[in-house]
Design a protein around this motif. Structure first.
Motif, PDB file in Angstrom:
ATOM      1  N   UNK A  25       0.836  -1.196   0.000  1.00  0.00           N
ATOM      2  CA  UNK A  25       0.000   0.000   0.000  1.00  0.00           C
ATOM      3  C   UNK A  25       0.872   1.248   0.000  1.00  0.00           C
ATOM      4  N   UNK A  26       1.967   1.239   0.756  1.00  0.00           N
ATOM      5  CA  UNK A  26       2.853   2.393   0.819  1.00  0.00           C
ATOM      6  C   UNK A  26       3.508   2.663  -0.538  1.00  0.00           C
ATOM      7  N   UNK A  27       3.771   1.603  -1.311  1.00  0.00           N
ATOM      8  CA  UNK A  27       4.365   1.800  -2.625  1.00  0.00           C
ATOM      9  C   UNK A  27       3.356   2.388  -3.601  1.00  0.00           C
ATOM     10  N   UNK A  28       2.074   2.087  -3.433  1.00  0.00           N
ATOM     11  CA  UNK A  28       1.052   2.589  -4.334  1.00  0.00           C
ATOM     12  C   UNK A  28       0.648   4.015  -3.997  1.00  0.00           C
ATOM     13  N   UNK A  29       0.645   4.383  -2.736  1.00  0.00           N
ATOM     14  CA  UNK A  29       0.192   5.698  -2.289  1.00  0.00           C
ATOM     15  C   UNK A  29       1.391   6.640  -2.164  1.00  0.00           C
ATOM     16  N   UNK A  30       1.396   7.749  -2.906  1.00  0.00           N
ATOM     17  CA  UNK A  30       2.524   8.682  -2.798  1.00  0.00           C
ATOM     18  C   UNK A  30       2.514   9.417  -1.460  1.00  0.00           C
ATOM     19  N   UNK A  31       3.663   9.907  -1.066  1.00  0.00           N
ATOM     20  CA  UNK A  31       3.774  10.676   0.179  1.00  0.00           C
ATOM     21  C   UNK A  31       3.090  12.027   0.009  1.00  0.00           C
ATOM     22  N   UNK A  32       2.534  12.539   1.098  1.00  0.00           N
ATOM     23  CA  UNK A  32       1.875  13.841   1.065  1.00  0.00           C
ATOM     24  C   UNK A  32       2.938  14.926   1.122  1.00  0.00           C
ATOM     25  N   UNK A  33       2.891  15.845   0.153  1.00  0.00           N
ATOM     26  CA  UNK A  33       3.846  16.949   0.080  1.00  0.00           C
ATOM     27  C   UNK A  33       3.185  18.207   0.633  1.00  0.00           C
ATOM     28  N   UNK A  34       3.916  18.972   1.418  1.00  0.00           N
ATOM     29  CA  UNK A  34       3.420  20.238   1.960  1.00  0.00           C
ATOM     30  C   UNK A  34       3.729  21.364   0.974  1.00  0.00           C
TER      31      UNK A  34
END
Length: 87
Positions: A25-34
């Protein structure tokens, strides 16, 4: 004794499988950028945006988009809510 061994092995397998799921799931969901004023935005296609609530204060928003290379991004930024009156 065999039943105890089978129970121990099955719980070990379930634990190993549970550890793999968040990684996928972590590989599919990009990190949230501020967002900051110096953030370079390369927005080719907007996938989704959160709704602006009817409050009179600054609220956090999220926008999910694809850049010109097709990579997915999630951007967090702030806006003024729609609940303020001018009079």
């Amino acid at each position: 004794m065999k039943a105890l061994l089978v129970l121990a092995l099955s719980s070990l397998c379930a634990t190993a499988m549970a550890d793999e799921v968040p990684t996928d799931v972590a590989q599919q969901q990009p990190a949230v950028e501020e967002y900051t004023y110096s953030t370079h935005l390369d927005i080719a296609e907007i996938i989704s945006m959160s709704e602006v609530p009817d409050v009179c204060e600054v609220v956090p928003m999220k926008m999910e988009y694809n850049d010109s290379k097709g990579q997915r991004h999630i951007l967090r930024y702030s806006v003024m809510g729609n609940g303020c009156s001018n009079g």
